[in-house]
Structures are given as structure tokens and as C-alpha cells.
Scaffold this motif. Structure first.
Motif, PDB file in Angstrom:
ATOM      1  N   PRO A 162       0.884  -1.147  -0.056  1.00 40.35           N
ATOM      2  CA  PRO A 162      -0.060   0.041  -0.036  1.00 40.35           C
ATOM      3  C   PRO A 162       0.914   1.380   0.190  1.00 40.35           C
ATOM      4  O   PRO A 162       0.737   2.158   1.041  1.00 40.35           O
ATOM      5  N   ASP A 163       1.628   1.423  -0.961  1.00 44.37           N
ATOM      6  CA  ASP A 163       2.577   2.508  -1.214  1.00 44.37           C
ATOM      7  C   ASP A 163       2.568   3.008  -2.712  1.00 44.37           C
ATOM      8  O   ASP A 163       1.886   2.343  -3.495  1.00 44.37           O
ATOM      9  N   GLU A 201       1.167   0.801  -5.802  1.00 48.74           N
ATOM     10  CA  GLU A 201       0.127   1.303  -6.650  1.00 48.74           C
ATOM     11  C   GLU A 201       0.562   1.417  -8.417  1.00 48.74           C
ATOM     12  O   GLU A 201      -0.207   1.006  -9.171  1.00 48.74           O
ATOM     13  N   ARG A 202       1.968   1.677  -8.605  1.00 51.71           N
ATOM     14  CA  ARG A 202       2.495   2.030  -9.611  1.00 51.71           C
ATOM     15  C   ARG A 202       2.412   0.612 -10.495  1.00 51.71           C
ATOM     16  O   ARG A 202       2.025   0.104 -11.562  1.00 51.71           O
ATOM     17  N   HIS A 236      -8.404  -7.879  -7.257  1.00 49.07           N
ATOM     18  CA  HIS A 236      -7.431  -6.762  -6.400  1.00 49.07           C
ATOM     19  C   HIS A 236      -7.701  -7.006  -4.973  1.00 49.07           C
ATOM     20  O   HIS A 236      -8.782  -6.948  -4.432  1.00 49.07           O
ATOM     21  N   ALA A 237      -6.730  -7.277  -4.097  1.00 49.12           N
ATOM     22  CA  ALA A 237      -6.659  -7.156  -2.677  1.00 49.12           C
ATOM     23  C   ALA A 237      -5.846  -5.794  -2.300  1.00 49.12           C
ATOM     24  O   ALA A 237      -4.800  -5.679  -2.785  1.00 49.12           O
ATOM     25  N   PHE A 238      -6.461  -5.426  -1.397  1.00 49.06           N
ATOM     26  CA  PHE A 238      -5.895  -4.174  -0.791  1.00 49.06           C
ATOM     27  C   PHE A 238      -5.786  -4.284   0.749  1.00 49.06           C
ATOM     28  O   PHE A 238      -6.748  -4.673   1.400  1.00 49.06           O
ATOM     29  N   ILE A 239      -4.593  -4.084   1.222  1.00 48.18           N
ATOM     30  CA  ILE A 239      -4.364  -4.171   2.797  1.00 48.18           C
ATOM     31  C   ILE A 239      -4.339  -2.838   3.079  1.00 48.18           C
ATOM     32  O   ILE A 239      -3.341  -1.981   2.531  1.00 48.18           O
ATOM     33  N   GLY A 294       8.271   1.680  10.453  1.00 45.96           N
ATOM     34  CA  GLY A 294       8.574   2.560   9.441  1.00 45.96           C
ATOM     35  C   GLY A 294       8.589   2.055   8.022  1.00 45.96           C
ATOM     36  O   GLY A 294       8.383   2.650   7.112  1.00 45.96           O
ATOM     37  N   ASP A 295       8.671   0.406   7.933  1.00 44.56           N
ATOM     38  CA  ASP A 295       8.676   0.031   6.685  1.00 44.56           C
ATOM     39  C   ASP A 295       7.263  -0.313   6.390  1.00 44.56           C
ATOM     40  O   ASP A 295       6.362  -1.272   6.974  1.00 44.56           O
ATOM     41  N   ILE A 296       6.857  -0.046   4.977  1.00 48.05           N
ATOM     42  CA  ILE A 296       5.490  -0.487   4.682  1.00 48.05           C
ATOM     43  C   ILE A 296       5.630  -1.600   3.593  1.00 48.05           C
ATOM     44  O   ILE A 296       6.342  -1.498   2.628  1.00 48.05           O
TER      45      ILE A 296
END
Length: 180
Positions: free
Chosen positions: A56-57, A61-62, A76-79, A88-90
């Protein structure tokens, strides 16, 4: 066992997915998606179906947009970012098995070229655009609906391509208004 093949960014994402569910994955190797990877994803879509499950960054998304534009009909699955962030790491690799299963339970299929059930005026009236807290409200609604976070124009597009109904939209808005 999940029938579809889950497309993730890297090896650590595959490990996290396999801790949560029994599934096969294709790793993009990050944002440098080459033609060979796209061909593998297209074949997977044709044979078993594909679920795109990227971070989710911005980079995630790109990657999602590149795949969706070249391989139609993907799911599509979104978290939520909060569920995928550690120190701090996504990334999907940071999500708990429960968060991953929850995201996979709420998979959406994109339908390009469909008419939107919600319009720009609805977004403005709901405080999702042209509002001091619009970004936070879109994030909350995107999490409730399981369609992720994005800017206002992209949010409107996602509502259309995932065929979010007016009832779903109103219900999600009520949850936001109630503080949930």
C-alpha cells in the motif's frame, strides 16, 4: 487453497502470503516489471485467475496499475497501510496472517469502462474531496470498502471499476461519521 495466483512484489511478500493462506504466487521483483513477468501473469489470469496484492505505497500502486492495464480482468486485494507497516517499513511482508486473510476475503474484480454508480458530487458531499480532512476520510473509506487509499480522482475511478454500490458507499460513510 486459493484458486487464483496472487501477484506480489517480492520473496518476503510470498512468505507472508504463505503464512496466511495456501496459495501460489508470482513475484514481480519490484517495480521493474518486464515483459516476461507480464506474460506469466497473463497466462495465470487465463488459466486460474490473478489477484494483485501489492504494497500500500506509491510503488505498489504503480505496479498494480501496470499489471491491471496489461492484463484485464484481474482481481485486487488491498491491505490498509496501518496493517502493513512495521518500524516505518510499509509492505505486505509486514502484515499479520489475519490482515492478509481479511484482505483476501474482500477481493474486488475490476470492470473497466463501466458507468460509475457514484459521482464527483457524491465525493464532495461526503467530504472525500475539497474538505480539510478529505485524504484521511478517503483512507478510512478505502479501508472500509477494501479498495485502498488514493487521491480523489483515482478514488472515484476505483468506485466505478470495482462497482461499489450506493448502499455500500452510504454504509461506509455512516461508519466514518460514527467514528469507526
Amino acid at each position: 487453497m486459493i484458486k487464483e495466483i496472487i501477484v506480489v512484489e517480492g520473496r518476503d511478500d510470498t512468505t507472508a502470503i504463505k503464512r496466511a493462506v495456501d496459495a501460489d504466487t508470482i513475484e514481480t521483483g519490484g517495480s521493474a516489471i518486464n515483459a516476461r513477468i507480464i506474460q506469466r501473469i497473463a497466462l495465470a489470469q487465463e488459466r486460474r485467475g490473478v489477484i494483485i496484492f501489492t504494497d500500500p505505497d506509491h510503488a505498489g500502486e504503480r505496479i498494480r496499475k501496470i499489471i491491471a492495464s496489461r492484463v484485464p480482468g484481474c482481481k485486487h486485494a488491498f491491505i490498509p497501510e496501518a496493517d502493513a507497516t512495521r518500524k516505518g517499513d510499509i509492505g505486505v511482508e509486514n502484515a499479520s496472517p489475519e490482515s492478509i486473510r481479511h484482505a483476501l476475503d474482500r477481493v474486488h474484480t475490476s470492470y473497466e469502462g463501466v458507468e460509475s454508480l457514484i459521482d464527483m458530487e457524491d465525493l464532495v458531499d461526503a467530504g472525500l474531496m475539497v474538505h480539510p480532512d478529505a485524504a484521511a476520510r478517503r483512507m478510512a473509506m478505502g479501508n472500509i470498502l477494501g479498495i485502498g487509499y488514493c487521491n480523489g480522482k483515482q478514488f472515484l475511478k476505483r468506485l466505478a471499476i470495482f462497482q461499489i454500490t450506493r448502499d455500500e458507499f452510504v454504509s461506509a460513510l455512516a461508519q466514518i461519521e460514527e467514528g469507526g
